[in-house]
Design a protein around this motif. Sequence first.
Motif, PDB file in Angstrom:
ATOM      1  N   UNK A 148       0.859  -1.187   0.000  1.00  0.00           N
ATOM      2  CA  UNK A 148       0.000   0.000   0.000  1.00  0.00           C
ATOM      3  C   UNK A 148       0.892   1.232   0.000  1.00  0.00           C
ATOM      4  N   UNK A 149       0.754   2.047  -1.037  1.00  0.00           N
ATOM      5  CA  UNK A 149       1.538   3.264  -1.144  1.00  0.00           C
ATOM      6  C   UNK A 149       0.649   4.478  -0.901  1.00  0.00           C
ATOM      7  N   UNK A 258       9.875   5.691  -1.519  1.00  0.00           N
ATOM      8  CA  UNK A 258       9.107   4.464  -1.301  1.00  0.00           C
ATOM      9  C   UNK A 258       8.880   4.234   0.192  1.00  0.00           C
ATOM     10  N   UNK A 259       9.901   4.440   0.991  1.00  0.00           N
ATOM     11  CA  UNK A 259       9.761   4.175   2.425  1.00  0.00           C
ATOM     12  C   UNK A 259       8.867   5.200   3.108  1.00  0.00           C
ATOM     13  N   UNK A 264       3.587   6.207   5.928  1.00  0.00           N
ATOM     14  CA  UNK A 264       2.601   7.233   6.254  1.00  0.00           C
ATOM     15  C   UNK A 264       1.373   7.076   5.361  1.00  0.00           C
ATOM     16  N   UNK A 265       0.267   7.669   5.816  1.00  0.00           N
ATOM     17  CA  UNK A 265      -0.972   7.622   5.051  1.00  0.00           C
ATOM     18  C   UNK A 265      -0.978   8.634   3.909  1.00  0.00           C
ATOM     19  N   UNK A 283       8.900  14.255  -9.143  1.00  0.00           N
ATOM     20  CA  UNK A 283       7.848  14.687 -10.066  1.00  0.00           C
ATOM     21  C   UNK A 283       7.291  13.516 -10.857  1.00  0.00           C
ATOM     22  N   UNK A 284       8.157  12.617 -11.288  1.00  0.00           N
ATOM     23  CA  UNK A 284       7.702  11.516 -12.136  1.00  0.00           C
ATOM     24  C   UNK A 284       6.864  10.508 -11.364  1.00  0.00           C
ATOM     25  N   UNK A 285       7.093  10.393 -10.051  1.00  0.00           N
ATOM     26  CA  UNK A 285       6.311   9.451  -9.250  1.00  0.00           C
ATOM     27  C   UNK A 285       5.063  10.075  -8.634  1.00  0.00           C
ATOM     28  N   UNK A 286       4.957  11.381  -8.690  1.00  0.00           N
ATOM     29  CA  UNK A 286       3.868  12.065  -7.989  1.00  0.00           C
ATOM     30  C   UNK A 286       2.494  11.655  -8.510  1.00  0.00           C
ATOM     31  N   UNK A 287       1.565  11.471  -7.596  1.00  0.00           N
ATOM     32  CA  UNK A 287       0.169  11.236  -7.971  1.00  0.00           C
ATOM     33  C   UNK A 287      -0.522  12.561  -8.291  1.00  0.00           C
TER      34      UNK A 287
END
Length: 407
Positions: A148-149, A258-259, A264-265, A283-287
């Motif tokens: 869960x990310x 990732x960690x 955290x929620x 930036x590339x991983x941001x939702x």
Amino acid sequence: MNDLIVQPLQSKAENQIKPRVPLAVPVSVLVIAIQPEAARETARELESIPNLTVTHAGFKHLNPSQLQDHQTVLLHMPDDSAHALHLVQELAPQVKNCIVIGNNVTPELTRSALRAGVIDFVSGKPEDLDDLIQAIYSIADHLVTEVKLAPLNVVINAKGGSGASFLSMSLADQLSLMTGGKAALADGDHLNASQSAMLKGAPEYHFQDALREASSLDDSAIKGLMSQFSGIALLPAAPFGMLRPNHFDFSQLPTLLFKLRTSFESVVFDLSRGAEHWSLPVLKQADNIFIVVQDNVVCLRDAANLIRYAVRELDIPKERMQVVVNRYLKNPNSLKLEEIEKALGTDQIVTVRNDYKLASLAMEQGKPLSVIAPKKGITKQIKEIAQQAQFGKDQQPQKSIWRRWFG
């Protein structure tokens, strides 16, 4: 509004190699080959992938514990088919993900490999390297379904001084109230380190300490490195840290992200200094990317360039970006929202009203808006942004039965 027309990016940029997207989760790969040089060469080809850890070993010197320490094994096949069959049958059943690399894979070897648990076959030719890289990305995409990310929210200034730091802190505070747990707030301003100052903190550890230890941090350790406030766990920057030579090793940034997202929620990343090379994985991983602007021509021009760069060079879908018009005053001298939409090529625009006195009071006292003025308009507007960030634009958080009864 003709001044807002943005010229196309220089053609030179289009010929540059785009930075690779970080793997969705950290993946450890062990490359095994009869010839150690073949294993080393494959490892060198892959080491530029963010969030990938690559080690290599020759078959003669392989330690059985190495197979257990890696999620994925890349197995170079020798030309001798009998020897290749022996290697596959011996090694593939011991690992979760095994990929065979070879040019002379016979039908018999293919059948035996599939029975042993091999998940993919890739040619050893240099021109087929992309197939191997895609197979590794597919493994990461599968692994991410098992964890869960937390949503990763980036708040970035289109132009310095637009208010990204204050909005980052306020957004993290609202997210903590919604989730019932602490929100992680990472300060990406390694020059001014404004988050610690706003929250009146005196941090013992800083961003670079977490980067340095990222690979070994567990849930408790990463929280212990962060400065704790009422609803916010701050990963603080050090003032003028960016000016110190050899102070950062950003190669561990995807691992740190990732960690944070598994501890955290919700996670908020303050990029008040704008986009920098080190922050591209963020930036590339941001939702959600909240681009903070003010209603003036210069700021909007910079925002248009940022959106264009993110879409064209970083392959970030425009749907992930939302423009926040900060310190907005609705008067005859202000730009109309329709004009801003047209200039930026997006209708994903929200406003945060101009309440300088209240924002200044919050920063002076080191307290979030939810404490200083929970019912004021600026607080409610940031709360709405937080709801969209955590639950999506078309969803609202579920109220408990007590909240439905008693409000």
